[in-house]
Design a protein around this motif. Structure first.
Motif, PDB file in Angstrom:
ATOM      1  N   ILE B  27      89.593  37.319 -22.783  1.00 35.65           N
ATOM      2  CA  ILE B  27      90.086  36.320 -21.966  1.00 35.65           C
ATOM      3  C   ILE B  27      89.575  36.870 -20.459  1.00 35.65           C
ATOM      4  O   ILE B  27      88.842  36.139 -19.635  1.00 35.65           O
ATOM      5  CB  ILE B  27      91.478  36.248 -22.049  1.00 35.65           C
ATOM      6  CG1 ILE B  27      91.816  35.619 -23.454  1.00 35.65           C
ATOM      7  CG2 ILE B  27      91.916  35.336 -20.696  1.00 35.65           C
ATOM      8  CD1 ILE B  27      93.162  35.254 -23.610  1.00 35.65           C
ATOM      9  N   LEU B  28      89.755  37.931 -20.215  1.00 32.02           N
ATOM     10  CA  LEU B  28      89.407  38.644 -18.666  1.00 32.02           C
ATOM     11  C   LEU B  28      87.846  38.340 -18.517  1.00 32.02           C
ATOM     12  O   LEU B  28      87.727  37.641 -17.506  1.00 32.02           O
ATOM     13  CB  LEU B  28      89.698  39.905 -18.594  1.00 32.02           C
ATOM     14  CG  LEU B  28      89.172  40.710 -17.296  1.00 32.02           C
ATOM     15  CD1 LEU B  28      90.361  40.151 -16.285  1.00 32.02           C
ATOM     16  CD2 LEU B  28      89.322  42.216 -17.339  1.00 32.02           C
ATOM     17  N   ILE B  29      87.121  38.791 -19.449  1.00 37.74           N
ATOM     18  CA  ILE B  29      85.612  38.481 -19.142  1.00 37.74           C
ATOM     19  C   ILE B  29      85.353  37.017 -19.054  1.00 37.74           C
ATOM     20  O   ILE B  29      84.474  36.384 -18.300  1.00 37.74           O
ATOM     21  CB  ILE B  29      85.010  39.202 -20.319  1.00 37.74           C
ATOM     22  CG1 ILE B  29      85.014  40.741 -20.430  1.00 37.74           C
ATOM     23  CG2 ILE B  29      83.312  38.781 -20.251  1.00 37.74           C
ATOM     24  CD1 ILE B  29      84.645  41.314 -21.546  1.00 37.74           C
ATOM     25  N   ALA B  30      85.869  36.241 -20.066  1.00 36.24           N
ATOM     26  CA  ALA B  30      85.533  34.727 -20.230  1.00 36.24           C
ATOM     27  C   ALA B  30      85.780  33.987 -18.896  1.00 36.24           C
ATOM     28  O   ALA B  30      85.100  33.158 -18.295  1.00 36.24           O
ATOM     29  CB  ALA B  30      85.952  34.089 -21.457  1.00 36.24           C
ATOM     30  N   LEU B  31      87.096  34.604 -18.422  1.00 34.72           N
ATOM     31  CA  LEU B  31      87.528  33.518 -17.203  1.00 34.72           C
ATOM     32  C   LEU B  31      86.826  33.992 -15.660  1.00 34.72           C
ATOM     33  O   LEU B  31      86.833  33.482 -15.000  1.00 34.72           O
ATOM     34  CB  LEU B  31      88.876  33.534 -17.077  1.00 34.72           C
ATOM     35  CG  LEU B  31      89.596  33.000 -18.261  1.00 34.72           C
ATOM     36  CD1 LEU B  31      91.170  32.939 -17.764  1.00 34.72           C
ATOM     37  CD2 LEU B  31      89.041  31.601 -18.458  1.00 34.72           C
ATOM     38  N   SER B  32      86.558  35.345 -16.008  1.00 35.07           N
ATOM     39  CA  SER B  32      86.002  35.788 -14.545  1.00 35.07           C
ATOM     40  C   SER B  32      84.588  36.093 -14.359  1.00 35.07           C
ATOM     41  O   SER B  32      84.230  36.405 -13.152  1.00 35.07           O
ATOM     42  CB  SER B  32      86.709  37.142 -14.269  1.00 35.07           C
ATOM     43  OG  SER B  32      86.012  38.268 -15.178  1.00 35.07           O
ATOM     44  N   LYS B  33      83.566  35.971 -15.489  1.00 33.68           N
ATOM     45  CA  LYS B  33      82.275  36.032 -15.204  1.00 33.68           C
ATOM     46  C   LYS B  33      81.643  34.885 -14.370  1.00 33.68           C
ATOM     47  O   LYS B  33      82.102  33.656 -14.684  1.00 33.68           O
ATOM     48  CB  LYS B  33      81.360  36.124 -16.446  1.00 33.68           C
ATOM     49  CG  LYS B  33      81.828  37.589 -16.963  1.00 33.68           C
ATOM     50  CD  LYS B  33      81.281  38.638 -15.966  1.00 33.68           C
ATOM     51  CE  LYS B  33      81.677  40.027 -16.758  1.00 33.68           C
ATOM     52  NZ  LYS B  33      81.956  41.154 -15.622  1.00 33.68           N
ATOM     53  N   ARG B  34      80.577  34.973 -13.537  1.00 36.18           N
ATOM     54  CA  ARG B  34      80.019  34.085 -12.928  1.00 36.18           C
ATOM     55  C   ARG B  34      78.897  33.362 -13.717  1.00 36.18           C
ATOM     56  O   ARG B  34      78.407  32.327 -13.606  1.00 36.18           O
ATOM     57  CB  ARG B  34      79.441  34.525 -11.455  1.00 36.18           C
ATOM     58  CG  ARG B  34      79.053  33.661 -10.428  1.00 36.18           C
ATOM     59  CD  ARG B  34      78.156  34.256  -9.637  1.00 36.18           C
ATOM     60  NE  ARG B  34      79.045  35.030  -8.857  1.00 36.18           N
ATOM     61  CZ  ARG B  34      79.776  34.503  -7.737  1.00 36.18           C
ATOM     62  NH1 ARG B  34      79.785  33.478  -7.436  1.00 36.18           N
ATOM     63  NH2 ARG B  34      80.738  35.422  -7.107  1.00 36.18           N
ATOM     64  N   ASN B  35      78.151  34.057 -14.572  1.00 29.50           N
ATOM     65  CA  ASN B  35      76.984  33.802 -15.381  1.00 29.50           C
ATOM     66  C   ASN B  35      77.356  32.980 -16.579  1.00 29.50           C
ATOM     67  O   ASN B  35      78.328  33.992 -17.363  1.00 29.50           O
ATOM     68  CB  ASN B  35      76.183  35.028 -15.346  1.00 29.50           C
ATOM     69  CG  ASN B  35      74.799  34.626 -16.221  1.00 29.50           C
ATOM     70  OD1 ASN B  35      74.857  33.704 -16.806  1.00 29.50           O
ATOM     71  ND2 ASN B  35      73.783  35.385 -15.684  1.00 29.50           N
ATOM     72  N   ALA B  36      77.033  32.205 -17.053  1.00 28.92           N
ATOM     73  CA  ALA B  36      77.282  31.460 -18.223  1.00 28.92           C
ATOM     74  C   ALA B  36      77.006  32.296 -19.423  1.00 28.92           C
ATOM     75  O   ALA B  36      77.908  32.325 -20.233  1.00 28.92           O
ATOM     76  CB  ALA B  36      76.291  30.050 -18.277  1.00 28.92           C
ATOM     77  N   VAL B  37      76.192  33.308 -19.355  1.00 30.37           N
ATOM     78  CA  VAL B  37      76.099  34.097 -20.664  1.00 30.37           C
ATOM     79  C   VAL B  37      77.182  35.105 -20.588  1.00 30.37           C
ATOM     80  O   VAL B  37      77.509  35.297 -21.659  1.00 30.37           O
ATOM     81  CB  VAL B  37      74.711  34.807 -20.513  1.00 30.37           C
ATOM     82  CG1 VAL B  37      74.386  35.653 -21.648  1.00 30.37           C
ATOM     83  CG2 VAL B  37      73.518  33.751 -20.454  1.00 30.37           C
ATOM     84  N   GLY B  38      77.546  35.421 -19.481  1.00 26.52           N
ATOM     85  CA  GLY B  38      78.653  36.451 -19.415  1.00 26.52           C
ATOM     86  C   GLY B  38      79.958  35.910 -20.092  1.00 26.52           C
ATOM     87  O   GLY B  38      80.669  36.347 -20.940  1.00 26.52           O
ATOM     88  N   VAL B  39      80.082  34.364 -19.877  1.00 29.91           N
ATOM     89  CA  VAL B  39      81.212  33.792 -20.297  1.00 29.91           C
ATOM     90  C   VAL B  39      81.250  33.641 -22.181  1.00 29.91           C
ATOM     91  O   VAL B  39      82.116  34.053 -22.583  1.00 29.91           O
ATOM     92  CB  VAL B  39      81.421  32.272 -19.866  1.00 29.91           C
ATOM     93  CG1 VAL B  39      82.468  31.586 -20.462  1.00 29.91           C
ATOM     94  CG2 VAL B  39      81.580  32.324 -18.467  1.00 29.91           C
TER      95      VAL B  39
END
Lengths: 434, 111, 368, 183, 170
Positions: B27-39
């Motif tokens: 959840i932390l990564i999905a909500l806080s990344k700026r790049n779509a691939v990061g989500v």
């Protein structure tokens, strides 16, 4: 059996099956009532030591075999200076690489750059742990062994990409992107080819497949030639060996993904390629040629010796194609995988499924049905390949028109202004391909 | 908290805690990344966490058919693969039209 | 909306395994496709044309060896023909026949190198190069037997040839030409010409139309592959080439594959010429006496020969002095490169390497 | 039908043919070559290439000769169909040689003109990218000119004892000037 | 309840590396590093499946996640502009952390609050064969639906990334 023979068989010093030896050691530990996990650790260590020593020696011997055999194919001698028959040449290479300075470009991505060679070697070695070296000499008798092997070969793609991307150099990036495209494409035909065999032998466990071949006295290569061809070509593509060594195509992108590597890092990449080649030929030897079994021979000769012999037989095939064939272009290679190998593999899967169904339903004895299937499959493979060449074959004429010979000069009168190239200037032959 | 929390045994609770940990990191990564691939990476991690809990249930919990947990896990893997393919295709398509994969800038439904 | 990718410039640079020497091609690529090619030459420029103005006519012969170092004897021949035409020197019969024999031997050696290097660029792991080099070694041994040197032979002199052939030359030549090389060239036919992968890699790669070939003044295998039967040994016969019976192989599509096949066929034709030339060897001097500081009459002369790379011409201007006033060389490799852009733009990098290999440039001749 | 052996057309034949179409283009017609008027040189070349009789479709070679008072640009043009060759010269000023480029007519001329510009300094008007071919861009001067590396007394370098140890000799123009300081 | 020490040690080691690499995916700056750490966590999760005696699912996980999805991610990262490759955060970093913490707290409480009915059967044997039967006996319908889903995903991905020019001609 004569008295003498019984003396050395089925005892702990019977080298035909090294598991007796490890079993004896475990027995010793249990007698000395050591802790439970110690047995687990010791037998794992024993197995790992055996495999890693084989791989270390095999990598060195392969370098020598490859250079000598390719040398003989090119009508030259190959290394014969260092040591008798050049046997110490690979050792000299290894030492040279070890004491060479390991350069790392300033702009390179340190973490990825140094981890890539290690990550590339690990899958090659892990595959060896699953293969049966003797009757019960498989270090890790994984039940889903075939899928385990395919999973590991797909891991190699990432490691090579990391190497290419890490060294932050145009040619390396070329190599890295080509590798990723190629390995993903060639995974599908290899999965389908091995699936055909799993379907036929009923188990995914590699020892099971070898026992199946031993029980029915037929190496699966004879019964199913098409998967052998498909798996051989797709694994030679995954190993980046000619005719598909596009990742490190010297003449085009000058070394591809390991252009920035030097010293032992390059040595590890070079050794990893050979280790992967050995492990893939070991897979082919196990699955197609019946690993350690050879028509009664494995009672007398140790199983793992037969297995190593078969490994080097298959390895010779790889060296042979490497010595003779030029390289594909990347788009031809990918088109070959998608338009030729994958459909053929699907058709073969359908045929094998039908055969297995008939065999199980009718319950006919194996002695009659296996040779029949062998003939059917070989005919099917030949017909399919010929039909495919006719349908999808290259458009330009098979054999080029012979050249024309003039005894006198003859210059056709042509317009002075060369029409623009893109308007499709009317060349002399209208039969130009699209 | 029962004393043998960390001692010489794996209990269902230990594996479930591990799954929960992975899920919250996802959840932390999905909500806080700026790049779509990061989500998308975050989403993959969450799906993995779910798989871990399913396999744990299959192994430890009483059920008429114990292997159902693993069957569910495999279905989750196939769905995750399909979802990853479509999501990344979406990311590339969006990049091609809007020159960016930065989530802050992709906030209109039609452009 | 096309896929966004910034054009990347890749140096197929001076140090590259398959640019046949220090030749640099700067390619702007989009993905694998080449959108623009710019070539950078001059790494091997030794300004021979300036140096030649300082030395006598005889001292200039070694320069021609080092221009196209793969076919030194042909370059010597071109220069000496130009000077003989300028000074009006007659060459004895035996010298002319020897010149024909050695220039054809040198053509076989150069074409062996070209074919081997071309297949190596297609990606074969040095196997064909080893075969073609083995045959090239045999030819070089023969050349070394008479000229003393394998590569920079300096064999042809103004007015004849430097040395007469030793006794064991003719039997060795007979063995080579009659029972050794013919099987080798049939082996090439079986190994290379029918090979499907080379067909796929070289067919329709680096195509040149006949009109563009003439307009861009290409010559040699480049011209003949485009379908134009033009060979200087037939069109502008020197050293009595018109008295020899041989054919000109001509291609169809003007692509890299045709050029390779043409070179292999030309090697066979060279064997035919050598066989006829050996029968014509008569006695007599192998060169006429030419003063060391030859002072040809004021004027200019342009002579051209069919070297393995194409039409090699020498334009010599004399002001009556011992040294040539102006010494210009028409280098076939440089002029064959003028269509590099039309041949490679639109194809992939791998094709560009194959095309460059099929043009068979020699950087020593390009840069002079 | 092509001649059995290449025929070299006499300068007069070529000159008379060109005068027929373009009266003022030919300046002089020697036996081996024809001299064209630099001003009307481009139309003459175009005529040569498209003429039926001359049929100059194949530009054999192009080079420049430094005749101390002027710089000659020498063209050898041939017709493969009729198998004949002829030579055409175009004189240009010695200090600032300027000639119309034939690159639009023959693609083969592009590299040869760049070489002539690089080594002799002949500027070709209308050339696609007239840059140095062999030497690096900041190279001072053009090596093939007779006055390059000339001695202080302007002595023509020749075999007569090229003085080895003249102090000013190597200093001379060869020291690469800073870019932008002009030829 | 798995008690023999070898497996317990293995479980804790693999668990810690998986969680650590998952955290690194969040923390590391470069996107390609993030993908590589993600692959490490996938392999770690596969290790945990082996500990929980789900050997077929572990191998499938490596083949699909570490082999295919990671390559998809790498392609996506390489096709998007180099400029955006910094693994930077949006403004929602702090609230996201709080939400993750809350979710974690709730789930851990639930885990320890409910009393699970622990089964008594020990390790599963080889699960591949029984999984295969499970797919074709009770779960035949979801199996077919999954294949339809995969084909739909493939067609969708191709349609999305097709450029106007290419009409599929070779």
């Amino acid at each position: 059996m004569p008295a003498l023979l019984t003396l050395i068989t089925h005892n702990w010093y019977d080298i035909r099956d090294l598991s007796n030896l490890s079993g004896k050691i475990e027995q010793l530990i249990r007698d000395a009532n050591g802790p439970g996990w110690l047995v687990f650790v010791v037998s794992a260590l024993l197995g790992a030591a055996g495999i890693v020593s084989f791989i270390g020696v095999a990598a060195i011997i392969n370098i020598w075999i490859e250079r000598r055999v390719v040398g003989r194919m090119q009508s030259r001698l190959g290394p014969n200076r260092a040591g008798p028959f050049g046997l110490l040449q690979p050792v000299a290479d290894a030492m040279k690489l070890m004491q060479k300075e390991v350069l790392q470009p300033k702009v390179a991505d340190g973490l990825v750059f140094s981890l890539a060679p290690i990550a590339f070697t690990v899958p090659g070695i892990l595959v060896m742990a699953v293969l049966p070296w003797g009757r019960n000499m498989a270090l890790a008798n994984v039940d889903a062994g075939v899928i385990f092997i395919l999973a590991l070969t797909s891991l190699g793609a990432l490691a090579v990409f990391a190497g290419g991307y890490g060294s932050n150099n145009k040619y390396a990036l070329f190599g890295a992107m080509r590798v990723i495209a190629m390995l993903v494409t060639y995974e599908i035909p290899s999965v389908l080819a091995l699936l055909g065999l799993v379907l036929f032998s009923g188990t995914m466990n590699l020892s099971g497949i070898v026992l199946f071949q031993a029980k029915y006295w037929t190496p699966l290569l004879l019964v199913q030639p098409l998967p052998f061809i498909i798996y051989f070509i797709s694994s030679s593509a995954e190993l980046n060996r000619t005719p598909a060594d596009l990742a490190e195509a010297e003449s085009e992108i000058a070394g591809g993904y390991h252009v920035e590597y030097s010293g032992m890092k390059f040595g590890l990449f070079y050794a990893a390629e050979l280790i992967n080649a050995v492990s893939v030929s070991a897979i082919i030897a196990t699955v197609f040629l019946g690993g350690w079994w050879f028509y009664k021979l494995d009672e007398v000769v140790p199983g793992w010796m037969i297995f190593i012999g078969k490994i080097y037989a298959v390895y010779f095939l790889f060296v042979w194609t490497r010595g003779t064939l030029p390289r594909f272009r990347i788009d031809q290679l990918l088109a070959f995988a998608w338009k030729w190998m994958t459909p053929m593999a699907f058709l073969n899967l359908v045929l094998v499924a039908a055969e297995v169904l008939i065999w199980n339903e009718t319950g006919v004895s194996a002695g009659l049905v296996l040779p029949l299937y062998a003939v059917i499959n070989t005919a099917f493979a030949g017909a399919l390949i010929v039909a495919w060449v006719k349908v999808m074959g290259p458009k330009f004429s098979r054999f080029p028109e012979r050249l024309r010979y003039y005894s006198q000069i003859d210059v056709p009168s042509l317009p002075a202004v060369a029409p623009r190239m893109d308007e499709g200037a009317p060349g002399l032959t209208e039969g130009r391909s699209a | 908290m029962p004393p043998d929390l960390l001692l010489a045994a794996i209990r269902l609770e230990h594996v479930l805690v591990l799954g929960a940990l992975l899920f919250s990191i996802g959840i932390l990564i999905a909500l806080s990344k700026r790049n779509a691939v990061g989500v998308l990476m975050g989403v993959e991690l969450m799906l993995n966490a779910v798989n871990v809990t399913l396999i744990a249930f299959a192994r430890f919990v009483v059920s008429p058919r114990p292997l159902d947990g693993q069957v569910f896990a495999i279905f989750v893997i196939t769905v995750a693969a399909a979802e990853a393919a479509v999501a990344l295709a979406l990311a590339v398509a969006v990049y091609r039209h809007r020159e960016t994969v930065n989530i802050d800038e992709i906030d209109l439904l039609r452009w | 909306m096309p896929l966004k990718s910034e054009p990347v410039e890749v140096n197929i640079g001076p140090q590259h395994p398959s640019t046949h020497g220090v030749f640099r091609m700067v390619a702007t690529i989009d993905g694998e496709r080449i959108t623009d090619v710019r070539m950078v030459v001059g790494y091997l420029h030794r300004s021979m044309e300036k140096l030649a103005e300082e030395r006598t006519y005889t001292q200039n012969i070694p320069f021609t060896d080092r221009m196209d170092y793969l076919s030194a004897i042909n370059s010597n021949l071109g220069y000496c023909l130009a000077v003989e035409k300028l000074a009006g020197i007659e060459v004895p019969e035996r010298a002319t026949v020897l010149r024909v024999i050695f220039s054809e031997l040198q053509r076989i050696a150069s074409h062996c190198m070209a074919t081997g290097a071309f297949i190596n660029d297609c990606g074969a792991w040095q196997t064909p190069v080893m075969y073609t080099f083995r045959d090239r070694e045999k030819v070089l041994d023969l050349i070394e037997m008479t000229c003393g040197a394998r590569i920079t032979t300096n064999y042809i002199r103004i007015g004849g040839v430097a040395f007469d052939i030793p006794d064991e030359f003719l039997p060795a030549l007979d063995r080579l030409v009659n029972d050794d090389l013919p099987q080798r060239f049939d082996e090439y036919d079986r190994l290379l010409v029918g090979n499907e992968i080379i067909l796929m890699r070289a067919r329709d790669v680096g195509v040149v139309t006949p009109e563009l070939a003439i307009n861009a003044s290409l010559s040699g295998p480049m011209l003949r592959s485009a379908g134009i039967a033009w060979d200087l040994r037939k069109a502008d016969p020197y050293c009595d080439y018109d008295t020899y019976a041989f054919d000109i192989p001509v291609g169809y599509n003007g692509d890299s594959y045709d050029r390779m096949v043409i070179r292999i066929e030309e090697m066979k034709q060279s064997l035919r010429i050598i066989r006829q030339a050996v029968h014509r060897l008569t006695g007599g001097p192998h060169k006429t006496e030419v003063p060391l500081a030859l002072r040809p009459p004021e004027g200019e002369a342009y002579a051209r020969i069919e070297s393995p790379k194409g039409e090699l011409g020498f334009y010599v201007v004399s002001d009556g002095g011992p040294a040539p006033y102006r010494w210009h060389v028409r280098a076939p490799s440089l002029i064959n490169l003028s269509v590099l852009k039309e041949m490679t733009v639109g194809q992939t990098i791998a094709d560009a390497i194959v095309t460059l290999g099929s043009i068979d440039i020699n950087v020593g001749e390009v840069d002079r | 039908m092509p001649h059995p052996a290449t025929v070299t057309l006499a300068g007069a034949v070529v000159a008379e043919r060109i005068r027929g179409a373009l009266p003022g283009a030919v300046r002089e017609a020697a036996d081996g070559y024809t001299v064209l008027d630099p001003a009307r040189m481009y139309e003459a070349m175009a005529f040569i290439r498209d003429d039926e009789v001359l049929d100059g479709k194949y530009l054999v070679q192009l080079c420049s000769v430094d005749q101390v008072t002027r710089i000659d640009v020498v063209y050898h043009i041939a017709s493969l169909a009729q198998n004949h060759i002829f030579e055409v010269k175009v004189p240009a000023d010695h200090e600032h040689p300027e000639v119309a480029s034939v690159a639009p007519l023959w693609v083969g001329a592009t590299l040869q003109e760049r070489e002539a510009y690089d080594l002799m300094g002949v500027r070709f008007a209308g050339h696609p990218n007239l840059t140095r071919l062999f030497l690096w861009d900041q190279f001072p001067g053009h090596p093939l000119r007779k006055d390059f590396l000339a001695l202080p007394g302007g002595q023509k370098p020749g075999l007569s004892q090229f003085p080895k140890q003249v102090p000013g000799q190597t200093g001379g123009e060869f020291r690469p000037r800073l870019p932008g300081s002009g030829e | 309840m798995i008690t023999d020490t070898g497996i317990v040690v293995a479980f804790y080691v693999i668990g810690i590396t998986t969680v650590a690499s998952a955290l690194m995916v969040a923390a590391v700056r470069d996107l390609i590093h993030a993908v590589l750490f993600l692959v490490l966590s996938f392999v770690g999760v596969a290790g945990i499946y082996v500990v929980l005696s789900a050997d077929f699912v572990a191998v499938a996980q490596i083949l699909i996640y570490a082999g295919a999805i990671s390559v998809l991610l790498v392609f996506a990262v390489m096709l998007t502009p180099a400029g955006d490759r910094r693994n930077s955060e949006t403004a929602f970093r702090a609230p996201a952390a709080v939400l993750a913490g809350l979710v974690l707290a709730v789930t851990v409480f639930v885990i320890y609050d409910t009393n699970w009915r622990i089964a008594s059967h020990g390790q599963f044997g080889a699960t591949a064969a029984s999984l295969g039967r499970a797919f074709f006996k009770p779960y035949i319908v979801p199996f077919e639906v999954a294949s339809v889903l995969l084909v739909a995903a493939m067609v969708g991905a191709i349609a999305l990334t097709q450029e106007e020019g290419e009409d599929g001609a070779a």
